[in-house]
Design an enzyme around this catalytic site. Sequence first.
Site: not given
Length: 424
Positions: A91, A156
Amino acid sequence: MNINKLKDELFQYVDDHSEDLIELCSRLIQFPSENPPGDTTDITNFIEDYLTESGLNIERYESNDKMFNLVATTGEKSMEYNNLIFCGHSDVVPAGDKSKWSFDPFSGEVKDGWLLGRGASDMKAGLGGLIFATALLSRKNIELPGCLTLAIVPDEETGGEFGVPWILEKDLIAGDGCLIAEPSSPQNPTIGQKGSYWFKLTTYGTPGHGSLSPLAGGNAIVDLIAAVQEIRKLWDIDITIPNEIRPLLKESKRYMQEVEKEREEFYPVLEHITVNIGKIEGGTKSNVIPEKCTVEIDCRLPFGITQDEVTEKISELLAPLNIDYEIERFGFKSNANYTPADDPVCKSITDNIEVVSGKEAYGVMQWASSDARHFRDYNIPVLQYGPAHLSTIHGYDERVRTEQIITCCKVYLGAAIDYLYTTK
């Protein structure tokens, strides 16, 4: 097995196929895996196909809607030799206002020795290096005495719970050491992080007609302003840094003096609680005494103070105000944490940085937080090392030098060989 000869052969392969490595990183950027919303479906499918073609054993786990963890392994789990985890997140933070970029943030364009786009530094170049290295060891049928596990996580950037903490809690990965390819300085892997204490503070008042304020009602915004002024005093707390941390702080100060020279003025953040007033919401309209106001605050904690102690300090600071409030923790939650510089997994990285670059390498402390804390919670030594143009991370025109991507990939391979061929 001649370890040095094997490493030289792998390094040469990376040089000979550097265009393939850069193309892989470029393709990763082209998947707009912004978090929020956190949909990693397309990038996960691409990575899974790439790793499958390399003959790796792969497991796929959906931890939340459209959030996918991939776990790939090569080698054999060993009780005698070290087992290593490579970890990276798929991500990225949102690109924001695209009109303020000089290029398409999801182009993955390579121009004048730079790889361009959102995630180039944080951390799709590093992720690409890990994928390329792991796939190469599999394709070359290198008989590793220990197990190399590649863990690719989807969550994250928001401090979420559906990535590293999720796979660790479910015992889906294991290792004696871990490397996360988060952005770092070329010669300075990150071996320690400050703690994180994010919280929402909400104050409550009594609504009434604005024309009667301040004589009527209780103004939630005014109370919150007073509370914020007290909370900012956390910075002034005198904290005793543990003796075992002082060498790491010394090396980190050296780094800020010699490498990121523009950061030297920020050295005090390593020894203080930082307080960022990030977001405020409150009130109904200008002529109504506000009954509620909320602020989101991000504190980073140095070594020498715990989250529980900070909670007590906040209560002490707010008590004299006699206001109606509540605190809710969210996001990143951790105490300061580190891995000793002489741990084998740290040595494997710093030694190979020096081999590949021909320059001195040493570990430093990060003034922010990362997934590293989760591995340390499970007693897995961990450090971070990845390609980056640090000033562009999370900003417009994010980019990274292609030569740095190549260097890091070599370091990953060399470190994996050294670590996996080392007995416990």
